[in-house]
Design a protein around this motif. Structure first.
Motif, mmCIF file in Angstrom:
data_model
loop_
_atom_site.group_PDB
_atom_site.id
_atom_site.type_symbol
_atom_site.label_atom_id
_atom_site.label_comp_id
_atom_site.label_asym_id
_atom_site.label_seq_id
_atom_site.Cartn_x
_atom_site.Cartn_y
_atom_site.Cartn_z
ATOM 1 N N LYS A 96 0.778 -1.546 0.114
ATOM 2 C CA LYS A 96 -0.075 -0.063 -0.005
ATOM 3 C C LYS A 96 0.765 1.176 0.042
ATOM 4 O O LYS A 96 0.365 2.533 -0.406
ATOM 5 N N ASP A 97 2.087 1.205 0.484
ATOM 6 C CA ASP A 97 3.051 2.173 0.172
ATOM 7 C C ASP A 97 3.495 2.782 -0.941
ATOM 8 O O ASP A 97 4.350 2.116 -1.544
ATOM 9 N N SER A 98 2.851 3.636 -1.598
ATOM 10 C CA SER A 98 3.207 4.323 -2.926
ATOM 11 C C SER A 98 4.541 4.843 -3.020
ATOM 12 O O SER A 98 5.158 4.807 -4.463
ATOM 13 N N SER A 99 4.991 5.138 -2.055
ATOM 14 C CA SER A 99 6.473 5.602 -2.104
ATOM 15 C C SER A 99 7.631 4.564 -2.455
ATOM 16 O O SER A 99 8.905 5.120 -2.622
ATOM 17 N N ASN A 275 2.638 -4.736 -8.045
ATOM 18 C CA ASN A 275 1.843 -3.487 -7.721
ATOM 19 C C ASN A 275 0.575 -4.235 -7.026
ATOM 20 O O ASN A 275 -0.093 -3.294 -6.093
#
Length: 346
Positions: A96-99, A275
């Motif tokens: 869930k961490d898009s970074s 992803n």
């Protein structure tokens, strides 16, 4: 009064109308009087029938098994291996961490020669696309007509975003699979043909050629992949493939085709981007490379079913034969069968 007549006005006998051909046939049908094949099942005919079925089914099943086993398949589960060590205890936070960049490299060894075309699939497990609420969350008419069709209440809860309509709407489109794969053969990038992976009938008749994504994945909660806003839905085959929901919790969907042969012993490098979130519900993700035979992909069920049925029929035939030899049953006189009584009486 004579049969076939009735009294009209003035007492003059009137002839009764003759029954029509249709009524006579209908009468014979309702009374089960039509000519029919009524075989007499003797022990010899039953044993012969079972034996013939077994003799035919077993070779057919073996041919189907051979065709299935001739398909070369490489299956690689990557959802666990592509999580960094520090996130192994909390995979959901990682995905869930898009970074965080989610690139991952896998190495696939080709065990047997794979003749082109080689089909690339992604496989998901423990993913219930057949859930009633999920399946109904879509709008067929919106996919075809776009914003011209206003009634998208069936798409809830993904009907609107920031008060504006979503195209395509619904949970199915919102949860679009978005892992990506690229393949290297040594230092050479292999071309993946991603055209014509969806059904032609879907591309031509279910998705509008002038319908473009609008306000898609613009909300606060992102479900899956994004779409190209400059490409019509009829050309976005990833979406078309995903929207055809699977019936079982374990399924494969086509990603593309490799149109060059792979030799035995080669090692293929796969650069993938991990992803898609299957960790929240305990799902599994696999990459599949497979060839195809005249019977399709690798599936032993049809062949095993034929072989099992054939051997069962042969065993039943042998059992009936032994019973008939050991305890012979006298044959009845077919002259006394119900369908022969009328002819005997005359």
């Amino acid at each position: 009064m004579e049969a076939g007549s009735s009294s009209g006005s003035g007492g003059v006998p009137q002839p009764l109308p003759a029954p029509s051909m249709r009524s006579r046939v209908f009468y014979r049908f309702t009374q089960q009087n039509l000519p029919a094949c009524k075989p007499t099942l003797t022990p010899v005919s039953v044993i012969t029938t079972f034996l013939l079925i077994g003799i035919i089914f077993v070779p057919v099943g073996l041919v189907c098994l051979r065709a299935s086993r001739s398909v070369v398949e490489i299956v690689d589960r990557y959802d666990v291996e592509c999580i960094p060590e520090q996130y192994q205890s909390n995979k959901v936070a990682y995905i869930k961490d898009s970074s965080i960049f989610k690139n991952c490299t896998r190495y696939l060894k080709v065990q047997s020669h794979m003749k082109a075309p080689i089909y690339v699939y992604y496989e998901l497990e423990n993913y219930y696309q057949n859930h009633r609420r999920y399946v109904k969350s879509r709008s067929e008419k919106q996919l075809l007509y776009g914003l011209k069709y206003k009634d998208t209440s069936s798409c809830k809860p993904q009907e609107l975003s920031n008060g504006l309509p979503i195209v395509p709407c619904g949970l199915i489109a919102w949860s679009l699979f978005n892992d990506t794969y690229s393949f290297l053969r040594g230092a050479t990038v292999m071309n993946i043909n991603r055209k014509n992976i969806a059904w032609k009938s879907d591309r031509d008749h279910k998705y509008g050629k002038h319908v473009y994504p609008v306000n898609f994945q613009n909300g606060t909660l992102i479900g899956g992949g994004k779409l190209n806003p400059n490409s019509p839905l009829s050309e976005q085959e990833d979406l078309i493939v995903w929207m055809r929901t699977a019936a079982l919790p374990k399924f494969r969907k086509p990603y593309g085709r490799i149109e060059e042969d792979l030799n035995a012993g080669e090692v293929i490098t796969v650069n993938l981007v991990n992803n898609y979130n299957t960790y929240s519900f305990g799902g599994k993700k696999k990459l599949v490379l497979t060839t195809s035979g005249w019977l399709g992909g690798q599936n032993d069920f049809l062949g095993l079913a034929y072989v099992a049925t054939g051997f069962s029929c042969i065993l039943i035939a042998i059992l009936f034969a032994l019973i008939h030899v050991k305890i012979p049953r006298p044959h009845g006189d077919t002259n006394f069968s119900p369908w022969n009584r009328k002819s005997n009486a005359s």
